[in-house]
Write a protein that holds these residues in place. Structure first.
Motif, PDB file in Angstrom:
ATOM      1  N   LEU A  33       0.834  -1.207   0.000  1.00  0.00           N
ATOM      2  CA  LEU A  33       0.000   0.000   0.000  1.00  0.00           C
ATOM      3  C   LEU A  33       0.869   1.257   0.000  1.00  0.00           C
ATOM      4  O   LEU A  33       0.606   2.219  -0.740  1.00  0.00           O
ATOM      5  CB  LEU A  33      -0.913   0.016   1.233  1.00  0.00           C
ATOM      6  N   GLN A  34       1.899   1.232   0.846  1.00  0.00           N
ATOM      7  CA  GLN A  34       2.788   2.387   0.941  1.00  0.00           C
ATOM      8  C   GLN A  34       3.495   2.627  -0.393  1.00  0.00           C
ATOM      9  O   GLN A  34       3.599   3.758  -0.872  1.00  0.00           O
ATOM     10  CB  GLN A  34       3.821   2.099   2.033  1.00  0.00           C
ATOM     11  N   ILE A  35       3.952   1.540  -1.015  1.00  0.00           N
ATOM     12  CA  ILE A  35       4.681   1.646  -2.283  1.00  0.00           C
ATOM     13  C   ILE A  35       3.754   2.123  -3.397  1.00  0.00           C
ATOM     14  O   ILE A  35       4.128   2.982  -4.202  1.00  0.00           O
ATOM     15  CB  ILE A  35       5.347   0.297  -2.620  1.00  0.00           C
ATOM     16  N   GLU A  36       2.532   1.601  -3.431  1.00  0.00           N
ATOM     17  CA  GLU A  36       1.578   2.061  -4.459  1.00  0.00           C
ATOM     18  C   GLU A  36       1.362   3.567  -4.343  1.00  0.00           C
ATOM     19  O   GLU A  36       1.303   4.281  -5.342  1.00  0.00           O
ATOM     20  CB  GLU A  36       0.253   1.300  -4.327  1.00  0.00           C
ATOM     21  N   GLY A  37       1.249   4.046  -3.108  1.00  0.00           N
ATOM     22  CA  GLY A  37       1.064   5.488  -2.882  1.00  0.00           C
ATOM     23  C   GLY A  37       2.269   6.282  -3.350  1.00  0.00           C
ATOM     24  O   GLY A  37       2.119   7.326  -4.006  1.00  0.00           O
ATOM     25  N   LEU A  38       3.457   5.777  -3.040  1.00  0.00           N
ATOM     26  CA  LEU A  38       4.679   6.488  -3.427  1.00  0.00           C
ATOM     27  C   LEU A  38       4.818   6.564  -4.945  1.00  0.00           C
ATOM     28  O   LEU A  38       5.179   7.600  -5.503  1.00  0.00           O
ATOM     29  CB  LEU A  38       5.903   5.759  -2.854  1.00  0.00           C
ATOM     30  N   ILE A  39       4.526   5.449  -5.616  1.00  0.00           N
ATOM     31  CA  ILE A  39       4.702   5.379  -7.073  1.00  0.00           C
ATOM     32  C   ILE A  39       3.664   6.231  -7.790  1.00  0.00           C
ATOM     33  O   ILE A  39       3.922   6.824  -8.832  1.00  0.00           O
ATOM     34  CB  ILE A  39       4.611   3.906  -7.559  1.00  0.00           C
ATOM     35  N   VAL A  62      11.301   2.971  -2.488  1.00  0.00           N
ATOM     36  CA  VAL A  62      10.869   1.566  -2.387  1.00  0.00           C
ATOM     37  C   VAL A  62      11.925   0.756  -1.629  1.00  0.00           C
ATOM     38  O   VAL A  62      11.591  -0.062  -0.759  1.00  0.00           O
ATOM     39  CB  VAL A  62      10.609   0.965  -3.790  1.00  0.00           C
ATOM     40  N   SER A  63      13.196   0.996  -1.919  1.00  0.00           N
ATOM     41  CA  SER A  63      14.236   0.260  -1.180  1.00  0.00           C
ATOM     42  C   SER A  63      14.196   0.628   0.299  1.00  0.00           C
ATOM     43  O   SER A  63      14.402  -0.221   1.163  1.00  0.00           O
ATOM     44  CB  SER A  63      15.627   0.486  -1.798  1.00  0.00           C
ATOM     45  N   ALA A  64      13.873   1.875   0.608  1.00  0.00           N
ATOM     46  CA  ALA A  64      13.774   2.306   2.015  1.00  0.00           C
ATOM     47  C   ALA A  64      12.590   1.639   2.717  1.00  0.00           C
ATOM     48  O   ALA A  64      12.712   1.185   3.859  1.00  0.00           O
ATOM     49  CB  ALA A  64      13.649   3.818   2.091  1.00  0.00           C
ATOM     50  N   VAL A  65      11.453   1.558   2.023  1.00  0.00           N
ATOM     51  CA  VAL A  65      10.282   0.893   2.618  1.00  0.00           C
ATOM     52  C   VAL A  65      10.616  -0.560   2.953  1.00  0.00           C
ATOM     53  O   VAL A  65      10.346  -1.052   4.054  1.00  0.00           O
ATOM     54  CB  VAL A  65       9.067   0.938   1.655  1.00  0.00           C
ATOM     55  N   LEU A  66      11.260  -1.254   1.996  1.00  0.00           N
ATOM     56  CA  LEU A  66      11.559  -2.680   2.211  1.00  0.00           C
ATOM     57  C   LEU A  66      12.607  -2.869   3.307  1.00  0.00           C
ATOM     58  O   LEU A  66      12.478  -3.756   4.145  1.00  0.00           O
ATOM     59  CB  LEU A  66      12.012  -3.320   0.895  1.00  0.00           C
ATOM     60  N   LYS A  67      13.627  -2.018   3.333  1.00  0.00           N
ATOM     61  CA  LYS A  67      14.664  -2.133   4.363  1.00  0.00           C
ATOM     62  C   LYS A  67      14.065  -1.888   5.757  1.00  0.00           C
ATOM     63  O   LYS A  67      14.337  -2.627   6.706  1.00  0.00           O
ATOM     64  CB  LYS A  67      15.780  -1.129   4.071  1.00  0.00           C
ATOM     65  N   ASN A  68      13.221  -0.866   5.836  1.00  0.00           N
ATOM     66  CA  ASN A  68      12.658  -0.521   7.149  1.00  0.00           C
ATOM     67  C   ASN A  68      11.578  -1.482   7.613  1.00  0.00           C
ATOM     68  O   ASN A  68      11.314  -1.593   8.812  1.00  0.00           O
ATOM     69  CB  ASN A  68      12.111   0.909   7.125  1.00  0.00           C
ATOM     70  N   VAL A  87      19.101  -4.405   0.330  1.00  0.00           N
ATOM     71  CA  VAL A  87      17.993  -4.480  -0.630  1.00  0.00           C
ATOM     72  C   VAL A  87      18.110  -3.306  -1.602  1.00  0.00           C
ATOM     73  O   VAL A  87      18.397  -2.177  -1.197  1.00  0.00           O
ATOM     74  CB  VAL A  87      16.605  -4.500   0.056  1.00  0.00           C
ATOM     75  N   GLY A  88      17.955  -3.615  -2.883  1.00  0.00           N
ATOM     76  CA  GLY A  88      18.075  -2.533  -3.857  1.00  0.00           C
ATOM     77  C   GLY A  88      17.870  -3.023  -5.276  1.00  0.00           C
ATOM     78  O   GLY A  88      17.390  -4.137  -5.507  1.00  0.00           O
ATOM     79  N   PHE A  89      18.257  -2.162  -6.201  1.00  0.00           N
ATOM     80  CA  PHE A  89      17.961  -2.391  -7.612  1.00  0.00           C
ATOM     81  C   PHE A  89      19.227  -2.392  -8.457  1.00  0.00           C
ATOM     82  O   PHE A  89      20.183  -1.654  -8.183  1.00  0.00           O
ATOM     83  CB  PHE A  89      17.025  -1.289  -8.127  1.00  0.00           C
ATOM     84  N   TYR A  90      19.226  -3.238  -9.471  1.00  0.00           N
ATOM     85  CA  TYR A  90      20.209  -3.165 -10.558  1.00  0.00           C
ATOM     86  C   TYR A  90      19.422  -2.880 -11.833  1.00  0.00           C
ATOM     87  O   TYR A  90      18.409  -3.529 -12.108  1.00  0.00           O
ATOM     88  CB  TYR A  90      20.987  -4.476 -10.690  1.00  0.00           C
ATOM     89  N   LEU A 114      24.341  -0.893 -10.775  1.00  0.00           N
ATOM     90  CA  LEU A 114      23.766  -0.626  -9.451  1.00  0.00           C
ATOM     91  C   LEU A 114      22.874   0.612  -9.465  1.00  0.00           C
ATOM     92  O   LEU A 114      23.245   1.660 -10.005  1.00  0.00           O
ATOM     93  CB  LEU A 114      24.915  -0.434  -8.442  1.00  0.00           C
ATOM     94  N   GLY A 115      21.702   0.475  -8.879  1.00  0.00           N
ATOM     95  CA  GLY A 115      20.758   1.579  -8.748  1.00  0.00           C
ATOM     96  C   GLY A 115      20.543   1.897  -7.278  1.00  0.00           C
ATOM     97  O   GLY A 115      21.353   1.531  -6.424  1.00  0.00           O
ATOM     98  N   PRO A 116      19.414   2.549  -6.953  1.00  0.00           N
ATOM     99  CA  PRO A 116      19.128   2.900  -5.564  1.00  0.00           C
ATOM    100  C   PRO A 116      19.072   1.660  -4.667  1.00  0.00           C
ATOM    101  O   PRO A 116      18.525   0.633  -5.070  1.00  0.00           O
ATOM    102  CB  PRO A 116      17.749   3.568  -5.653  1.00  0.00           C
ATOM    103  N   PHE A 117      19.662   1.768  -3.473  1.00  0.00           N
ATOM    104  CA  PHE A 117      19.667   0.619  -2.557  1.00  0.00           C
ATOM    105  C   PHE A 117      19.804   1.093  -1.124  1.00  0.00           C
ATOM    106  O   PHE A 117      20.112   2.256  -0.867  1.00  0.00           O
ATOM    107  CB  PHE A 117      20.801  -0.353  -2.903  1.00  0.00           C
ATOM    108  N   GLN A 118      19.599   0.146  -0.195  1.00  0.00           N
ATOM    109  CA  GLN A 118      19.822   0.371   1.234  1.00  0.00           C
ATOM    110  C   GLN A 118      20.713  -0.746   1.739  1.00  0.00           C
ATOM    111  O   GLN A 118      20.440  -1.924   1.502  1.00  0.00           O
ATOM    112  CB  GLN A 118      18.490   0.320   1.989  1.00  0.00           C
ATOM    113  N   GLY A 119      21.773  -0.398   2.431  1.00  0.00           N
ATOM    114  CA  GLY A 119      22.690  -1.410   2.951  1.00  0.00           C
ATOM    115  C   GLY A 119      24.120  -1.056   2.622  1.00  0.00           C
ATOM    116  O   GLY A 119      24.399   0.043   2.151  1.00  0.00           O
TER     117      GLY A 119
END
Ligand code: SME
Length: 157
Positions: free
Chosen positions: A19-25, A38-44, A51-54, A63-68
């Protein structure tokens, strides 16, 4: 649905994250801003090790946005779990990364991993990668919900 008691704790966390991600997007179409949050939502929510994106750029994953912690920056098509997920156009759940042929160890702390392709009109344009310091951290529930989350990200590409 969110408070449905038949839902497991993990499913509840995913419903809230979704739900949070749908709102953000919906409210922000910039790709970097969207993927970063999205990476922040999943990490938290899940406190995974990484967790992140390539993103697919010039026939490699970058490498794209990530947390860690710091991660490797480029992955070739078909290499590692990420490059294999991209090449096979399918999600991969790895219970023990040390047993996965060709696994790329960005961190010695990682023991299990899940990679989900993000598609634009059926073509893989990026992957979501999550790593855990625990073995067998990810299962079918993770795969199903992360696939739903990744489907909502198609609009950012
Ligand atoms: N382990 C991944 C590389 C990316 S890092 O884990 C962040 C792989 O084998 O593709």
């Amino acid at each position: 649905m969110i408070n449905n008691p038949t839902y497991s704790e993990k499913e509840n966390l995913y419903q809230n994250a979704l739900l949070q991600i749908e709102g953000l997007i919906e409210s922000e179409k910039d790709q970097t801003a969207g993927l970063a949050n999205v990476s922040a939502v999943l990490k938290n929510t899940f406190h995974w090790w990484w967790v992140g994106f390539y993103l697919v750029k010039n026939n490699e994953l970058v490498l794209g946005p990530f947390q860690g912690p710091v991660a490797c920056t480029r992955i070739a098509h078909g290499k590692g779990v990420c490059g294999t997920s991209w090449a096979q156009n399918q999600s991969i759940v790895v219970e023990d990364v040390h047993a996965f042929p060709g696994h790329i160890a960005c961190s010695a702390e990682s023991n299990s991993e899940i990679v989900i392709p993000i598609r634009k009109n059926g073509t893989v344009v990026a992957v979501l990668d999550a790593d855990s310091e625990h073995f067998s951290c990810f299962d079918e529930t993770d795969r199903l919900f992360l696939e739903k989350i990744c489907a909502t990200l198609e609009n950012l590409f």
